[in-house]
Design a protein around this motif. Structure first.
Motif, PDB file in Angstrom:
ATOM      1  N   ILE A  32       0.827  -1.205   0.000  1.00 28.64           N
ATOM      2  CA  ILE A  32       0.000   0.000   0.000  1.00 28.64           C
ATOM      3  C   ILE A  32       0.859   1.252   0.000  1.00 28.64           C
ATOM      4  O   ILE A  32       1.917   1.303   0.638  1.00 28.64           O
ATOM      5  N   GLY A  33       0.425   2.243  -0.769  1.00 27.33           N
ATOM      6  CA  GLY A  33       1.093   3.536  -0.811  1.00 27.33           C
ATOM      7  C   GLY A  33       0.035   4.623  -0.903  1.00 27.33           C
ATOM      8  O   GLY A  33      -1.119   4.345  -1.215  1.00 27.33           O
ATOM      9  N   SER A  34       0.434   5.853  -0.632  1.00 24.89           N
ATOM     10  CA  SER A  34      -0.518   6.960  -0.728  1.00 24.89           C
ATOM     11  C   SER A  34       0.242   8.250  -0.965  1.00 24.89           C
ATOM     12  O   SER A  34       1.443   8.349  -0.679  1.00 24.89           O
ATOM     13  N   ALA A  35      -0.467   9.253  -1.461  1.00 27.75           N
ATOM     14  CA  ALA A  35       0.147  10.553  -1.712  1.00 27.75           C
ATOM     15  C   ALA A  35       0.697  11.137  -0.414  1.00 27.75           C
ATOM     16  O   ALA A  35       1.794  11.703  -0.390  1.00 27.75           O
ATOM     17  N   ALA A  36      -0.071  10.987   0.670  1.00 29.46           N
ATOM     18  CA  ALA A  36       0.369  11.539   1.958  1.00 29.46           C
ATOM     19  C   ALA A  36       1.641  10.844   2.445  1.00 29.46           C
ATOM     20  O   ALA A  36       2.569  11.488   2.953  1.00 29.46           O
ATOM     21  N   GLN A  37       1.691   9.528   2.293  1.00 27.77           N
ATOM     22  CA  GLN A  37       2.875   8.760   2.713  1.00 27.77           C
ATOM     23  C   GLN A  37       4.104   9.195   1.932  1.00 27.77           C
ATOM     24  O   GLN A  37       5.173   9.420   2.506  1.00 27.77           O
ATOM     25  N   TRP A  38       3.954   9.321   0.619  1.00 28.12           N
ATOM     26  CA  TRP A  38       5.093   9.707  -0.218  1.00 28.12           C
ATOM     27  C   TRP A  38       5.547  11.134   0.068  1.00 28.12           C
ATOM     28  O   TRP A  38       6.735  11.411   0.157  1.00 28.12           O
ATOM     29  N   GLN A  39       4.597  12.040   0.247  1.00 25.39           N
ATOM     30  CA  GLN A  39       4.944  13.437   0.472  1.00 25.39           C
ATOM     31  C   GLN A  39       5.644  13.638   1.814  1.00 25.39           C
ATOM     32  O   GLN A  39       6.492  14.513   1.957  1.00 25.39           O
ATOM     33  N   SER A  40       5.295  12.796   2.783  1.00 23.07           N
ATOM     34  CA  SER A  40       5.905  12.932   4.108  1.00 23.07           C
ATOM     35  C   SER A  40       7.387  12.594   4.099  1.00 23.07           C
ATOM     36  O   SER A  40       8.094  12.868   5.073  1.00 23.07           O
TER      37      SER A  40
END
Length: 224
Positions: A32-40
């Motif tokens: 699982i990945g997400s925009a919030a995870q990557w941006q952090s």
């Protein structure tokens, strides 16, 4: 087979749960990945590196499902304006590059989830990427019955559910709610019962379902 799909529906309808269930039923890894995870991860270079690392992890476990939550948060290049436009465009391009780099030797199915299909960049939705859009609606009354029973099963095993609980009646009352709402109702009912040192009663569930106001968009109405 299709290499990607987009699950679209209101918040709380179980898009992430469905993605996990597909992976579990297929016997493959769920990443699982997400925009919030990557941006952090930090600045642009770290942000892009985090995207590459998530895709690399999925490839290592292939066959696997890579689930991208709230993919509309990545943005749509057609709407980018201002000083952040270049940054946001680089992020979208990096995601497109990774999806384009999927090979038959490393079978990874990419599943995106969104509440707003129109906010997803058209290039992500073109043929060969997330080209299948699957609508995840709010559950029917029959579906709500099963969801209520699912969340009550732990309490039933512990013999903490009273005989007066009428699941079909509760499901009809909860029509227009989501699976996440039902989980909230059952948790609140269990808390009421725990404070009273007794089993969960129909009245506890009834109180939880009726105390939460419904958004008009979430209540389905029948025409004549």
């Amino acid at each position: 087979m299709d290499r990607g799909l987009l699950l679209a529906g209101p918040p709380g309808t179980g898009k992430t749960t469905l993605g996990r269930a597909i992976a579990r039923a297929s016997g493959i890894k769920f990443v699982i990945g997400s925009a919030a995870q990557w941006q952090s991860a930090g600045a642009l270079d770290s942000h892009l590196r985090a995207i590459r690392e998530t895709f690399a992890e999925a490839r290592r476990y292939a066959p696997a499902i890579l689930f991208i939550d709230e993919i509309d948060s990545i943005g749509n290049r057609e709407t980018f304006t201002g000083n952040s436009a270049v940054y946001q465009t680089e992020v979208v391009n990096a995601l497109l590059e990774q999806m384009q780099g999927m090979s038959e030797d490393e079978p990874v199915i990419v599943i995106g989830a969104t509440n707003h299909v129109e906010k997803v960049d058209p290039a992500l939705r073109r043929a060969g990427r997330l080209d299948q859009v699957v609508a995840i609606p709010r559950p029917s009354v029959a579906g709500l019955e099963k969801i209520i029973e699912y969340h009550l099963r732990g309490l039933r095993r512990e013999r903490r559910v009273a005989d007066d609980v009428d699941v079909p009646a509760l499901a009809q009352l909860a029509f227009g709610c989501t699976g996440a709402d039902v989980e909230f109702f059952v948790r609140g009912a269990a808390r009421r019962a725990r404070k009273a040192a007794r089993s969960v009663r129909h009245a506890d569930l009834l109180a939880e379902i009726t105390r939460r106001p419904r958004h008009p968009a979430g209540v389905l109405r029948l025409t004549e």
